[in-house]
Scaffold this active site. Structure first.
Site, PDB file in Angstrom:
ATOM      1  N   GLU A 297       1.515  -4.024  30.235  1.00 30.50           N
ATOM      2  CA  GLU A 297       0.476  -3.039  30.591  1.00 30.50           C
ATOM      3  C   GLU A 297      -0.745  -3.741  31.157  1.00 30.50           C
ATOM      4  O   GLU A 297      -1.876  -3.524  30.701  1.00 30.50           O
ATOM      5  CB  GLU A 297       0.067  -2.229  29.347  1.00 30.50           C
ATOM      6  CG  GLU A 297       1.209  -1.536  28.633  1.00 30.50           C
ATOM      7  CD  GLU A 297       0.765  -0.699  27.437  1.00 30.50           C
ATOM      8  OE1 GLU A 297      -0.439  -0.409  27.292  1.00 30.50           O
ATOM      9  OE2 GLU A 297       1.640  -0.333  26.638  1.00 30.50           O
TER      10      GLU A 297
ATOM     11  N   GLU B 101       2.216  -1.247  18.645  1.00 32.40           N
ATOM     12  CA  GLU B 101       0.940  -1.418  17.931  1.00 32.40           C
ATOM     13  C   GLU B 101       1.061  -1.199  16.424  1.00 32.40           C
ATOM     14  O   GLU B 101       0.327  -0.418  15.844  1.00 32.40           O
ATOM     15  CB  GLU B 101      -0.114  -0.475  18.524  1.00 32.40           C
ATOM     16  CG  GLU B 101      -0.325  -0.700  20.012  1.00 32.40           C
ATOM     17  CD  GLU B 101      -1.270   0.320  20.655  1.00 32.40           C
ATOM     18  OE1 GLU B 101      -1.807   1.184  19.939  1.00 32.40           O
ATOM     19  OE2 GLU B 101      -1.452   0.247  21.884  1.00 32.40           O
TER      20      GLU B 101
END
Ligand code: G3I
Length: 352
Positions: free
Chosen positions: A269, A162
């Site tokens: 995920e 991220e």
């Protein structure tokens, strides 16, 4: 002439026989686990996020987590910086070691998650007001101590997680403030030095379609590869919202990474949250979204596998963070399979 008639007859015979063989093959596949089918359909894996403390307190959950339904585990929380190095220099591998050891005993591979992330970072890293030189040393030490500790036991590492904002600019963090984007390259090089056999990933969310973040990650990976930085894969987290999927954009992006950038693509995920309560209609729509994601993975040459972010709604992070939303996984809170599970299986069996 006779030969060509015989050949044609042979072709017709095998063409008519094919569906029967296909049907038998599908029947056999249907008896296998998701992971086993994914392996047969292109050498892919099905994995799940988990942590050992949950297995220690929930035997039925442990039974399915350790079953052959999944062949890859990602520690949901126990390999994050705050857990592994809560105080400077004081590494604690207890929980993570338990996970790796149980994984090996039950035949699972481990996706390490995650070496450098602005979140779930031990508070001392920011509070220390370290100089850039000190912070570089600290970051290198964390990356290499962890990667070295697990050397040879981790098949993928999420090296940086991220690092971009939605508009494609570099996310503000203790690392980017000190080093700009250089820390990304360093982290990959450090991790590779410490564990040369692990495949190294950059991971993010909201970058499946043609978004500024997608462009930023794609451009960065292209640049890193040109410089010879050991980046081997891109992890698309895949925290989706029911009905919000850009299926075509997702496929395009994953194909670009796979075929143009020549890196592996991991769906790292996956969960698809729905507004509660979960009605049969919403669960059917959720199943359709799971079908899209699975089909897209199968359509992308270097899509190596799909990891659910936990496999049961019982332990999903979603309800705790998004009020009024939940039920994002293929099994419900009672560990019963949902339409989403059947949808994933159907696509895997069909192989497309
Ligand atoms: O361990 C403490 C426990 O001691 C305490 O009693 C309890 C009280 O709330 O909190 C526990 O810590 C929680 C931790 O999960 C372990 O369960 C944290 O509060 C909670 O914030 C933390 O949430 C995790 C979240 O990352 C943190 O950012 C989620 O479980 C985890 O699923 C989630 O995973 C992230 C990926 O790493 C990166 N991508 C996004 C994804 C979803 O946010």
């Amino acid at each position: 002439m006779k030969l060509s008639i015989a050949l044609t007859a042979g072709l017709v015979a095998s063409a008519t026989a094919a569906p029967t063989i296909g049907a038998i093959f599908d029947k056999i596949l249907n008896k296998l686990s998701l992971d086993q089918i994914a392996k047969i359909r292109g050498g892919r894996y099905i994995g799940t996020a988990t942590d050992v403390w949950i297995m220690e307190q929930d035997a039925p959950y442990k039974k399915i987590t350790t079953s052959n339904e999944y062949s890859v585990w990602t520690p949901e929380n126990t390999m994050k910086w705050e857990t592994l190095q809560p105080q400077q220099g004081a590494f604690n591998f207890t929980e993570a070691d338990k996970l790796v050891s149980l994984a090996r005993k039950t035949g699972k591979k481990v996706r390490g998650h995650t070496l450098v992330w602005h979140s779930q970072l031990a508070p001392w890293v920011e509070a220390g007001n370290f100089s850039p030189a000190e912070l570089k040393k600290i970051t290198k030490n964390h990356v290499q101590t962890v990667a070295r500790h697990f050397r040879g036991k981790i098949f993928h590492w999420d090296v940086v997680n991220e690092v971009f904002n939605e508009d494609g600019t570099l996310r503000d963090s203790v690392f980017s403030r000190a080093f700009g984007e250089d820390f990304i390259e360093w982290a990959f090089r450090w991790a590779h030095e410490a564990d040369p056999h692990a495949k190294l990933y950059i991971t993010d969310y909201n970058f499946e379609g043609d978004t500024p973040k997608t462009k930023a990650v794609t451009a960065l990976v292209r640049k890193l590869k040109k410089k010879g930085v050991p980046v081997h894969g891109i992890g698309a987290q895949g925290h989706f919202i029911l009905g919000n999927l850009d299926g075509e954009g997702m496929k395009r992006t994953w194909k670009t990474w796979s075929d143009d950038l020549k890196v592996d693509v991991a769906i790292a995920e996956l969960d698809i949250r729905i507004p509660m309560p979960a009605t049969p209609e919403k669960l059917a729509a959720q199943a359709a979204d799971y079908e899209t994601v699975t089909k897209n993975c199968l359509a992308v040459k270097r899509c190596v596998g799909i990891t659910f972010w936990q496999w049961t709604d019982k332990y999903s992070w979603v309800p705790g963070v998004f009020t009024g939303e939940g039920a994002p996984l293929p099994y419900d809170e009672d560990l019963k399979r949902k339409p989403a599970f059947d949808a994933v299986k159907k696509v895997l069996v069909a192989g497309k």
